[in-house]
Design a protein around this motif. Structure first.
Motif, mmCIF file in Angstrom:
data_model
loop_
_atom_site.group_PDB
_atom_site.id
_atom_site.type_symbol
_atom_site.label_atom_id
_atom_site.label_comp_id
_atom_site.label_asym_id
_atom_site.label_seq_id
_atom_site.Cartn_x
_atom_site.Cartn_y
_atom_site.Cartn_z
ATOM 1 N N GLN A 162 0.823 -1.208 0.000
ATOM 2 C CA GLN A 162 0.000 0.000 0.000
ATOM 3 C C GLN A 162 0.856 1.257 0.000
ATOM 4 O O GLN A 162 0.559 2.236 -0.698
ATOM 5 N N ALA A 163 1.923 1.242 0.803
ATOM 6 C CA ALA A 163 2.803 2.409 0.864
ATOM 7 C C ALA A 163 3.475 2.663 -0.479
ATOM 8 O O ALA A 163 3.630 3.814 -0.903
ATOM 9 N N VAL A 179 2.273 1.721 -3.496
ATOM 10 C CA VAL A 179 1.236 2.180 -4.411
ATOM 11 C C VAL A 179 1.014 3.676 -4.224
ATOM 12 O O VAL A 179 0.962 4.452 -5.198
ATOM 13 N N SER A 180 0.897 4.120 -2.978
ATOM 14 C CA SER A 180 0.671 5.535 -2.689
ATOM 15 C C SER A 180 1.838 6.396 -3.153
ATOM 16 O O SER A 180 1.643 7.456 -3.762
ATOM 17 N N LEU A 181 3.053 5.945 -2.862
ATOM 18 C CA LEU A 181 4.227 6.735 -3.237
ATOM 19 C C LEU A 181 4.318 6.924 -4.742
ATOM 20 O O LEU A 181 4.484 8.054 -5.229
ATOM 21 N N HIS A 217 2.029 6.579 -6.999
ATOM 22 C CA HIS A 217 0.894 7.370 -7.493
ATOM 23 C C HIS A 217 1.145 8.857 -7.252
ATOM 24 O O HIS A 217 0.906 9.694 -8.133
ATOM 25 N N ASP A 218 1.629 9.176 -6.054
ATOM 26 C CA ASP A 218 1.823 10.576 -5.690
ATOM 27 C C ASP A 218 2.885 11.268 -6.536
ATOM 28 O O ASP A 218 2.820 12.492 -6.732
ATOM 29 N N THR A 244 -7.689 1.616 -1.796
ATOM 30 C CA THR A 244 -7.512 2.908 -2.451
ATOM 31 C C THR A 244 -8.314 2.951 -3.746
ATOM 32 O O THR A 244 -8.635 1.925 -4.338
ATOM 33 N N TYR A 270 -7.190 4.807 -6.396
ATOM 34 C CA TYR A 270 -6.306 5.082 -7.508
ATOM 35 C C TYR A 270 -5.475 3.851 -7.865
ATOM 36 O O TYR A 270 -5.354 2.914 -7.100
ATOM 37 N N GLU A 303 5.613 3.577 5.093
ATOM 38 C CA GLU A 303 5.872 4.761 4.267
ATOM 39 C C GLU A 303 7.359 5.104 4.241
ATOM 40 O O GLU A 303 7.885 5.519 3.210
#
Length: 231
Positions: free
Chosen positions: A14-15, A17-19, A21-22, A38, A40, A200
């Motif tokens: 998850q961390a 994927v978020s990174l 994406h951001d 999420t 996205y 993260e």
């Protein structure tokens, strides 16, 4: 860039994927049973221990720049890492191999064609320092150690083959340290607080490492600080 996170619903997944994406990359991710939390990214349900599922996944994926396999187990509801050979359970040992070793081999087999590019690409499997044969001074944890040692050998072997077939692809096994996820939860009371990190933090460390890797680093076991570890 196109990034595939295998096991995107886990803490580290998850961390990552978020990174990615951001920072504006196109994120593709897999989950097994639990739908993604999420909205996205593009998600695919896939049992990565099943070759047929990976074959179908490969058919719908575009060319990829980064593949990171986050799938792994250390314990189950019914079994924990062995303290002695007398605790060896065949079913638990087999599940460790099926989950910690086999998916990376299948992903490499069926995603090799997706990693052809004129620029650098990366194929990463989350491994563990306890899979290092040379580093093993304590014994125990037989199934987990053996499955991660097999994973490390798989990464080394894939890297050697791909030096000719995918000369721009850097293949590494990555040691994340101890991360605050369900995988490490039963053992956290024994871990000093300064050695327990958040997902993260780890995602950022891995991203920094990818930005520094050279093709000469392919076929290595590397930790979150960029240190090359013994096999």
């Amino acid at each position: 860039m196109n990034v595939l996170i295998v096991g995107g619903v886990g803490g580290i997944g998850q961390a990552l994927v978020s990174l990615f994406h951001d920072i504006g990359h196109n994120v593709f991710a897999t989950y097994h049973h639990t739908p993604p939390p999420t909205s996205y990214g593009r998600w695919f349900q896939c049992d990565v221990t099943d070759e047929a599922c990976i074959i179908e996944l490969a058919k719908v994926l575009p060319k990829l720049d980064i593949v990171i396999n986050c799938v792994g187990i250390l314990h189950t509801d019914n079994a924990t890492p062995e303290k002695t050979i007398q605790s060896l359970d065949v079913e638990f040992f087999t599940r460790n191999i099926e989950t910690n070793t086999l998916p990376t081999l299948l992903l490499a087999k069926h995603l090799q064609a997706h990693l052809t590019s004129k620029h650098a690409t990366y194929f990463v499997a989350l491994s563990a320092k306890v899979g290092s044969i040379e580093d093993n001074q304590l014994g125990g944890w037989i199934s987990y150690r053996a499955s991660k040692a097999a994973l490390n050998m798989s990464i080394k072997t894939i890297a050697i083959e791909w030096r000719a077939k995918l000369p721009r692809c850097c293949v590494i096994a990555f040691h994340p340290g101890t991360i605050d996820t369900p995988l490490s939860a039963p053992f956290q009371p024994r871990i000093p607080s300064h050695q327990l990190h958040q997902p993260e933090w780890l995602a950022s460390k891995l991203h920094q490492l990818l930005n520094k890797l050279e093709h000469s680093d392919t076929g290595q076991l590397i930790d979150y600080n960029g240190t090359k570890l013994p096999w």
